[in-house]
Design a protein around this motif. Structure first.
Motif, mmCIF file in Angstrom:
data_model
loop_
_atom_site.group_PDB
_atom_site.id
_atom_site.type_symbol
_atom_site.label_atom_id
_atom_site.label_comp_id
_atom_site.label_asym_id
_atom_site.label_seq_id
_atom_site.Cartn_x
_atom_site.Cartn_y
_atom_site.Cartn_z
ATOM 1 N N ALA A 167 41.819 73.492 23.779
ATOM 2 C CA ALA A 167 40.432 73.573 22.816
ATOM 3 C C ALA A 167 39.646 72.399 23.387
ATOM 4 O O ALA A 167 40.106 71.387 23.674
ATOM 5 C CB ALA A 167 40.568 73.418 21.533
ATOM 6 N N PRO A 168 38.211 72.539 23.970
ATOM 7 C CA PRO A 168 37.414 71.655 24.342
ATOM 8 C C PRO A 168 37.088 70.385 23.004
ATOM 9 O O PRO A 168 37.363 70.955 21.983
ATOM 10 C CB PRO A 168 35.881 72.173 24.494
ATOM 11 C CG PRO A 168 36.325 73.660 24.671
ATOM 12 C CD PRO A 168 37.270 73.848 23.816
ATOM 13 N N ALA A 169 37.062 69.036 23.448
ATOM 14 C CA ALA A 169 36.777 67.920 22.653
ATOM 15 C C ALA A 169 35.233 68.503 22.004
ATOM 16 O O ALA A 169 35.001 68.125 20.785
ATOM 17 C CB ALA A 169 36.661 66.642 23.138
ATOM 18 N N MET A 170 34.345 68.912 22.576
ATOM 19 C CA MET A 170 33.241 69.023 22.365
ATOM 20 C C MET A 170 32.885 70.469 21.600
ATOM 21 O O MET A 170 33.019 71.607 22.256
ATOM 22 C CB MET A 170 31.917 68.949 23.643
ATOM 23 C CG MET A 170 31.578 67.674 24.204
ATOM 24 S SD MET A 170 31.047 66.569 23.015
ATOM 25 C CE MET A 170 32.538 65.569 22.668
ATOM 26 N N LYS A 171 32.808 70.482 20.347
ATOM 27 C CA LYS A 171 32.811 71.530 19.615
ATOM 28 C C LYS A 171 31.524 72.413 19.570
ATOM 29 O O LYS A 171 31.536 73.738 19.429
ATOM 30 C CB LYS A 171 33.010 71.205 17.898
ATOM 31 C CG LYS A 171 34.327 70.457 17.715
ATOM 32 C CD LYS A 171 35.390 71.208 18.386
ATOM 33 C CE LYS A 171 36.798 70.438 18.309
ATOM 34 N NZ LYS A 171 37.913 71.076 19.151
#
Length: 528
Positions: free
Chosen positions: A229-233
């Protein structure tokens, strides 16, 4: 001029526009970008063909094989974990990745691959030619792409190697969409096209959750992405056409990144902001529509090459953004031709026109995207060409307006750019050196067709031969020869190669911007 102030609400990332001095920092788990995105015509990967649309789709969809964020120079496994090529049978068999799911939660199946490719060739929209060059048609696609359990076999009909096919399958229209989800949103015979232009149905690291044309794009993280999952939601791309406004938003902390600043603005950035440079594959050109009688004499094309103030532009307002490049395949890639034989020489241009008996003045309209640096480039061309009696009337428009006019072949002169559809020199050779059918009803997504240039058959034959050549060194030599020919005599004057400078807050790390718009990735971004 009204200044945009982003009143950020971290929970919803709803950024209302308001005037005033009070503003907050962007949320720690959201990336907020100021960018000119008015070139977007479509977002469905079966239709999308613009730079901004490419950046967005790169974060929404995966391919069987792809140039991934970790290294954009390596063709890596995507939704296929492995593959085997059979050169003799002209086929590649892909094994699907175990456990991959779409953002919807539906599993990624081999059937989704067939469905995705079938909808592209059936819809037959702008980028469909990239897949169609493999010999695929709506009538034969079920024989050319076959499913057997967890494997997909792709066949092609043409004289080219599997390496070329893999590059085609890594291109934008080869994005894999969720058949189950898209099928729920079909209108008539549109294969879900209308819905996919404002929504997404991919397996990529982000989901499209809001799109308002010429206003904003919102992406939300896919927490189940197979690579993590990306860190930037959330990623919020604000449409900000004015570079000066982008600069203000960045320096005030209202956005994390500004993508369209001028060299002067970049040089004037203060503390808290950094600039990263990314070499680009896009080439910028001036072209003359051969439907305009006054622009059909080859002497006009030749003279034009000496009326571009290449150094004057690259040493001033294009400094750091572009370098002089006069061939269709970008510098730094195998098969490029990097010689720049043309320089600004008004007297030579005048002599060329006089010797050919070309009557001046020539009055011609010049379409240009109404944003920096394109308007500045147009004004430079207007001034330098006027010295030889070629008078440009500049017609500014949004990116979408200019590109649509170009595709309709209704322009006279055009100032635009071109990026490869996939990282193989044939992509640009076909765009700049091939046009076997110049008829109006044979729409083709190439610069040659759009400028109504009936390419000499000898050159068409050389493009076909280079595509079929299995010896890569010999193949590169053929592309260099083609570039020399287009450089010497065509109505397309290639001037520059892009070098992208992006300004961002110091705490932004991990942003990936490869050589073209399809290699822009937000998945690895963090904010410290």
């Amino acid at each position: 001029m009204k200044l945009f102030r982003a009143a950020l609400l971290a929970s919803a990332l709803a950024l209302p526009l308001a005037s005033g001095a009070a503003y907050a920092a962007t949320p720690a788990d959201a990336l907020v970008i100021a960018q000119n995105i008015d070139d977007i015509v479509a977002l469905d990967p079966a239709q999308a063909y613009e730079f901004s649309a490419g950046e967005i789709n790169a974060n929404l969809y995966d391919h069987l094989v792809q140039y991934a964020a970790e290294d954009t120079t390596v063709l890596a496994p995507g939704l296929a974990s492995e593959w085997t090529a059979d050169e003799a049978a002209k086929s590649i068999t892909f094994t699907m990745r175990d456990g991959a799911t779409f953002a919807s939660g539906n599993p990624v199946r081999a059937e989704d691959v067939l469905y995705s490719f079938k909808r592209v060739v059936t819809l037959n929209l702008t980028p469909a030619f990239i897949l169609a060059q493999l010999g695929w048609t709506p009538e034969n696609i079920d024989e050319m792409v076959t499913v057997d359990g967890n494997t997909v076999t792709v066949k092609w009909d043409g004289d080219f190697a599997s390496a070329f096919v893999l590059n085609v399958l890594a291109s934008r229209p080869a994005s894999i969409v969720d058949e189950v989800l898209v099928s729920q949103h079909v209108e008539g015979e549109d294969w879900g096209n209308a819905w996919l232009n404002t929504n997404s149905a991919g397996s990529g690291p982000y989901v499209l959750t809001d799109y308002r044309p010429a206003e904003m794009v919102r992406l939300t993280a896919n927490e189940n992405y197979f690579a993590g999952a990306p860190a930037m939601k959330q990623v919020l791309i604000r449409h900000v056409a004015e570079a000066a406004t982008q600069q203000l938003l960045l320096t005030s902390g209202d956005v994390d990144m500004a993508k369209n600043l001028t060299p002067d603005q970049i040089a004037g950035l203060g503390e808290g902001v950094k600039v990263e440079a990314f070499p680009q594959a896009a080439v910028h050109f001036l072209s003359f529509n051969q439907k305009t009688d006054s622009l059909t004499d080859p002497a006009v094309w030749e003279a034009a090459r000496y009326l571009v103030n290449y150094d004057g532009m690259t040493e001033t307002f294009l400094k750091g953004q572009m370098e002089k490049h006069q061939a269709f395949w970008p510098k730094g890639f195998p098969g490029s031709y990097d010689e720049t034989p043309f320089s600004y020489d008004v007297e030579k241009a005048k002599q060329i026109l006089a010797d050919a008996g070309v009557e001046t003045p020539i009055n011609v309209t010049l379409d240009v995207i109404n944003a920096a640096p394109f308007t500045d480039m147009a004004q430079s061309l207007q001034a330098s060409f006027a010295e030889a009696g070629i008078n440009f009337e500049i017609l500014p428009g949004t990116g979408a307006q200019v590109i649509t006019k170009y595709r309709d072949r209704t322009h006279e002169a055009m100032l635009l750019y071109w990026g490869p559809d996939f990282m193989d020199p044939h992509s640009n050779a076909k765009a700049f050196a091939y046009n076997s059918d110049n008829s109006d009803d044979n729409y083709t997504a190439t610069t040659t067709w759009r400028n109504a240039w009936a390419v000499p058959e000898e050159m068409n034959e050389e493009v076909r031969a280079a595509l079929a050549e299995s010896d890569q060194a010999k193949r590169n030599e053929m592309y260099i020869d083609l570039q020399k020919k287009v450089q010497a005599e065509s109505p397309i004057v290639i001037m520059f190669q892009a070098a992208l400078q992006i300004a961002m807050a110091n705490n932004v790390e991990g942003y990936v911007n490869g050589s073209n718009s399809d290699f822009v990735y937000y998945r690895l971004v963090t904010k410290n």
